[in-house]
Design a protein around this motif. Structure first.
Motif, PDB file in Angstrom:
ATOM      1  N   PHE A 104      -0.822   6.540  -7.039  1.00 11.47           N
ATOM      2  CA  PHE A 104      -2.112   5.957  -7.391  1.00 11.47           C
ATOM      3  C   PHE A 104      -3.053   5.816  -6.194  1.00 11.47           C
ATOM      4  O   PHE A 104      -4.063   5.118  -6.297  1.00 11.47           O
ATOM      5  N   TRP A 105      -2.721   6.454  -5.076  1.00  9.05           N
ATOM      6  CA  TRP A 105      -3.531   6.233  -3.876  1.00  9.05           C
ATOM      7  C   TRP A 105      -4.972   6.698  -4.072  1.00  9.05           C
ATOM      8  O   TRP A 105      -5.922   5.978  -3.739  1.00  9.05           O
TER       9      TRP A 105
ATOM     10  N   ILE B  21       1.855   1.768  -3.538  1.00 13.27           N
ATOM     11  CA  ILE B  21       0.780   2.399  -4.311  1.00 13.27           C
ATOM     12  C   ILE B  21       0.779   3.906  -4.085  1.00 13.27           C
ATOM     13  O   ILE B  21       0.664   4.697  -5.030  1.00 13.27           O
ATOM     14  N   ASP B  22       0.926   4.310  -2.826  1.00 11.79           N
ATOM     15  CA  ASP B  22       0.950   5.745  -2.507  1.00 11.79           C
ATOM     16  C   ASP B  22       2.164   6.417  -3.137  1.00 11.79           C
ATOM     17  O   ASP B  22       2.070   7.524  -3.688  1.00 11.79           O
TER      18      ASP B  22
ATOM     19  N   LEU C 160      -8.390   2.988 -10.903  1.00  8.59           N
ATOM     20  CA  LEU C 160      -7.207   2.415 -11.527  1.00  8.59           C
ATOM     21  C   LEU C 160      -7.489   1.913 -12.941  1.00  8.59           C
ATOM     22  O   LEU C 160      -6.605   1.921 -13.796  1.00  8.59           O
TER      23      LEU C 160
ATOM     24  N   THR D  95      -6.783   4.421  -6.346  1.00  6.36           N
ATOM     25  CA  THR D  95      -7.006   3.123  -5.701  1.00  6.36           C
ATOM     26  C   THR D  95      -8.204   3.186  -4.771  1.00  6.36           C
ATOM     27  O   THR D  95      -9.013   2.252  -4.707  1.00  6.36           O
TER      28      THR D  95
ATOM     29  N   ALA E 262      -0.704  -1.773  -9.038  1.00  5.03           N
ATOM     30  CA  ALA E 262      -1.582  -1.292  -7.966  1.00  5.03           C
ATOM     31  C   ALA E 262      -2.841  -2.151  -7.862  1.00  5.03           C
ATOM     32  O   ALA E 262      -3.303  -2.474  -6.763  1.00  5.03           O
TER      33      ALA E 262
ATOM     34  N   GLU F 210       2.576   0.108 -13.871  1.00  2.00           N
ATOM     35  CA  GLU F 210       2.430   0.651 -12.518  1.00  2.00           C
ATOM     36  C   GLU F 210       0.969   0.581 -12.061  1.00  2.00           C
ATOM     37  O   GLU F 210       0.691   0.161 -10.928  1.00  2.00           O
TER      38      GLU F 210
ATOM     39  N   LEU G 142       0.823  -1.209   0.000  1.00  2.00           N
ATOM     40  CA  LEU G 142       0.000   0.000   0.000  1.00  2.00           C
ATOM     41  C   LEU G 142       0.862   1.265   0.000  1.00  2.00           C
ATOM     42  O   LEU G 142       0.508   2.265  -0.634  1.00  2.00           O
TER      43      LEU G 142
END
Length: 279
Positions: free
Chosen positions: A84-85, A79-80, A233, A88, A255, A251, A76
């Motif tokens: 992409f947070w 992802i941040d 996403l 997501t 995610a 990427e 996670l």
């Protein structure tokens, strides 16, 4: 060869009739879905990313052990870090809405199938049809009835994802040993008491397997639903494909994979006995 059966014409006429006569119903459904997605989105976007990541990692550790806790924390945060947070969380809101609607619809239908053989025989061909029809086909009527955006994406996801919940709810209840049913009957339990105090608890692992599959199918479908305007996403993956941006697509796909693994492992372990949770 004889004349062609006008199936496409029949389908289009049915869709036109539904669009013209049930517009109020589709508007009502759309408002409920939009409100639910908005509520989940607010819930997931409200805390700072690091707070939610730590909470999920702790939950993963307590539910499934150290390895999943570490994976959730690192995955996670990755992802941040990749930026992409926010998307997501948008995807998670769509998945949770689709899964919630699938569960609300699927559990009662599965219970009804388990208690009535005629209903099971009628519902099973419909489930076969829903699971074998190409996923992209569901996008067409969804767009026709609800336009572009979040709502048709959720509707298409529900149609695609609800069969496992119905099937495994039916299977789980039917697999409860008959001697336990007889014992419950001998104590004078009502039909509702037998369902909620005997059949449902014993069928819970099978039910959760169905819910787990529904959540995974919802996730796969909301990515496809980006083609009709659903955000998250999936939109990043779709944009990377159309613009041939391999790195960005990888990427965004990574995610999705991280989110899928975390959701899958958590839902697998929620109702397991404590001794089986940590490995």
């Amino acid at each position: 060869m004889g004349p062609k059966i006008p199936i496409s014409s029949w389908v289009e006429k049915a869709v036109d009739w539904l669009s013209g006569n049930l517009e109020w119903l589709f508007g009502f459904i759309a408002s409920i879905i939009e409100g639910t997605v908005h509520l989940f989105s607010l819930l997931f976007h409200f805390p700072p990313a690091w707070v939610l990541i730590v909470l999920v990692a702790i939950w993963a550790y307590r539910a499934a052990g150290l390895m999943l806790g570490i994976f959730s924390l690192i995955g996670l945060f990755l992802i941040d870090n990749l930026g992409f947070w926010e998307h997501t969380m948008d995807t998670l809101a769509l998945v949770m809405t689709s899964a919630l609607i699938s569960i609300v619809v699927g559990l009662p239908l599965g219970i009804w199938c388990a208690r009535n053989k005629t209903v099971q025989n009628a519902v099973t061909p419909m489930l076969d049809f829903m699971q074998t029809m190409p996923a992209f086909v569901y996008l067409i009527p969804a767009v026709t009835f609800f336009g572009l955006g979040v709502v048709p994406g959720v509707i298409a996801s529900v149609i695609f994802a609800v069969p496992p919940t119905i099937r495994l709810t039916n299977l789980g209840i039917r697999q409860v040993p008959f001697d336990l049913i007889e014992a419950a009957d001998s104590f004078g339990t009502t039909s509702a008491q037998k369902l909620w105090k005997v059949q449902f608890p014993l069928a819970l692992p099978t039910l959760m397997a169905g819910i787990n599959q529904t959540i995974m199918l919802s996730l796969s479908m909301v990515v496809i639903a980006s083609m009709i305007g659903a955000q998250g996403l999936g939109a990043d993956v779709y944009r990377a494909v159309t613009q041939l941006k391999t790195g960005e697509g990888f990427e965004a796909g990574l995610a999705v994979v991280i989110l899928a693994i975390v959701l899958d492992r958590l839902t697998q372990h929620i109702f397991k006995p404590k001794g089986e949770k940590k490995h």
